[in-house]
Design an enzyme around this catalytic site. Structure first.
Site, short mmCIF file in Angstrom:
data_model
loop_
_atom_site.label_atom_id
_atom_site.label_comp_id
_atom_site.label_asym_id
_atom_site.label_seq_id
_atom_site.Cartn_x
_atom_site.Cartn_y
_atom_site.Cartn_z
CB ALA A 112 51.38 3.96 34.47
CG HIS A 113 46.67 0.19 35.58
ND1 HIS A 113 46.10 -1.00 35.97
CD2 HIS A 113 46.37 0.33 34.27
CE1 HIS A 113 45.47 -1.54 34.92
NE2 HIS A 113 45.63 -0.76 33.88
N GLY A 172 47.17 0.78 28.22
CA GLY A 172 47.58 -0.29 27.32
C GLY A 172 46.58 -0.49 26.18
CB THR A 173 42.87 -0.39 26.17
OG1 THR A 173 42.74 -1.43 27.14
CG2 THR A 173 41.75 -0.46 25.16
CB CYS A 201 28.85 -13.54 32.73
SG CYS A 201 27.94 -14.74 33.66
CD GLN A 236 49.74 -8.49 32.87
OE1 GLN A 236 50.45 -8.52 33.87
NE2 GLN A 236 48.45 -8.14 32.94
N1 PLP Z 1 47.31 -5.99 27.46
C1 PLP Z 1 47.46 -6.85 28.48
C2 PLP Z 1 48.30 -8.06 28.28
C3 PLP Z 1 46.83 -6.62 29.71
O1 PLP Z 1 47.00 -7.49 30.70
C4 PLP Z 1 46.04 -5.45 29.85
C5 PLP Z 1 45.32 -5.19 31.11
O2 PLP Z 1 44.83 -6.08 31.77
C6 PLP Z 1 45.92 -4.58 28.76
C7 PLP Z 1 46.57 -4.88 27.58
C8 PLP Z 1 45.09 -3.33 28.85
O3 PLP Z 1 45.74 -2.37 29.62
P1 PLP Z 1 44.93 -1.13 30.26
O4 PLP Z 1 44.21 -1.67 31.45
O5 PLP Z 1 45.99 -0.16 30.63
O6 PLP Z 1 44.02 -0.64 29.22
#
Ligand code: PLP
Length: 386
Positions: free
Chosen positions: A201-202, A71-72, A328, A180
């Site tokens: 996917a995870h 997702g990132t 933290c 999400q």
């Molecule tokens: N966007 C949202 C709303 C998320 O909850 C997350 C992961 O927690 C991400 C993006 C990032 O996804 P990834 O862990 O696959 O990089």
């Protein structure tokens, strides 16, 4: 000790059916998808079948799906390419987005590449839709709106269809982070009308290291990673073939069993709310989290009526894996941006936020373990304050 996993918004357990599918590919298909011989063609065919399957499920064209690692990466690629390649010079977003969106936009802002406007957040955690409407009237700069579909901390759902329409009417690009919600709702990207979206996917019982981005046809995003020109030039690098196959399988399972899972998870959420209200006087819920329809049904953000900076440790000792927002490295609880946006300092000093996130595997026994532990912690605080 029995372990209870209530952190499915962070990640989910990979499904055995997904593992089997991936193992089959690992054992039998090792070709490089870019190779033109039969080994390569076999691997390439698996990628294209997965792409076609995912596209069909989302009612979009396979040409609009690009595989990524997570997702990132999807969110970074979309946002940065909108500025680098699509002449975006204004971004409208919020402080409540996932870190990968916040940080990529901050970087763009720091480099002076675009003006950034962060929308006001209402007390219930929703964006100020009226402010967005007003801002979109100004079309002097090419604008990207980046708003997440479901907040990963409090679960508030954004009215994506409404915002898409608003953006279309005002000649504005719209990216929504659907990490999400893909696989949790039967999403039709064409009907929603968004320009860009993302998936990991995870989060849906698939493998880590696989995701995709959706970019509406002819959006002309360009590569952040260049090289061999894979993913039709958008994302070079030899493809994660078994990850992509696993993603497609996990997506299939999520949607095939969606009704059953939604019903089970909603029941579990309702049960958790009821049990908490019975066990802990004064307990509340953050944002719209307790509303099954206005928030992500798989997530409940609890507002305990006392401040306990060490609650993460106490739950850990009881075998419960849960998220509190961000913490933290020293272990001391740090107030998350979401909490500090919707509460003032005084309110924060009198509460403890807890994010419980469910899956189809969560049982009432898991919830009972959580409630019993929280009851003991709440009783300790009552005694201290007596
Ligand atoms: N966007 C949202 C709303 C998320 O909850 C997350 C992961 O927690 C991400 C993006 C990032 O996804 P990834 O862990 O696959 O990089």
């Amino acid at each position: 000790m029995q372990r209870v996993y209530l952190d499915n918004a962070a990640t989910t357990a990979i499904r055995p059916e997904v593992v089997d599918e991936m193992a089959n590919v690992m054992k039998n298909v090792f070709g490089n998808p870019s190779s033109t011989h039969v080994f390569g063609r076999e691997a390439k065919a698996l990628i294209e079948l997965s792409r076609k399957n995912i596209a069909q499920r989302l009612n979009v064209s396979p040409a609009e799906i690009y595989f990524t690692s997570c997702g990132t990466e999807s969110n970074n690629t979309i946002i940065r390419s909108c500025v680098n390649d699509l002449d975006v010079t204004r971004i409208i977003t919020t402080d409540l987005e996932h870190k990968c969106v916040i940080e990529s936009i901050k970087d763009i802002e720091y480099r002076g590449k675009a003006e950034v406007i962060r929308l006001n957040i209402l007390k219930n955690g929703n964006i100020d839709y009226q402010q967005l409407e007003e801002l979109l009237k100004d079309q002097s700069k090419k604008t990207l709106v980046s708003l997440m579909h479901a907040n990963n901390e409090i679960g508030n759902l954004t009215d994506v269809k409404y915002i898409s329409k608003l953006c279309q009417e005002n000649n504005t690009l719209f990216h929504t982070d659907t990490v999400q919600t893909v696989g949790h709702y039967d999403l039709d990207f064409q009907d929603l009308g968004v320009d860009f979206a993302s998936c990991s996917a995870h989060k849906i019982h698939g493998p880590k290291g696989a995701g995709f981005l959706y970019a509406k046809k002819a959006s002309h995003l360009k590569a952040l990673i260049s090289g061999g020109g894979q993913e039709r030039g958008l994302r070079s690098g030899t493809e994660n073939v078994y990850g992509i196959v696993g993603l497609s399988k996990a997506f299939d399972l999520a949607l095939d069993e969606l009704d059953e899972h939604v019903q089970h998870i909603k029941e579990i959420k309702q049960y958790t709310i009821q049990q908490l209200q019975d066990a802990i006087p004064g307990v509340g819920f953050n944002g719209l989290s307790a509303d099954l329809y206005k928030s992500l049904y798989a997530l409940l953000s609890i507002k305990l009526p006392f401040h306990d900076a060490l609650i993460g440790f106490e739950l850990e000792l009881a075998g419960i894996a849960i998220s509190q927002g961000s913490a933290c490295s020293s272990g001391a609880a740090k107030v998350s941006t979401v909490m500090s946006t919707i509460y003032n300092e005084d309110e924060i000093s009198q509460m403890t936020p807890l994010r419980v996130s469910f899956s189809y595997e969560t049982s009432k026994e898991d919830i009972d373990t959580l409630i019993n532990t929280l009851k003991k912690i709440a009783a300790k605080h009552q005694l201290q304050n007596a």
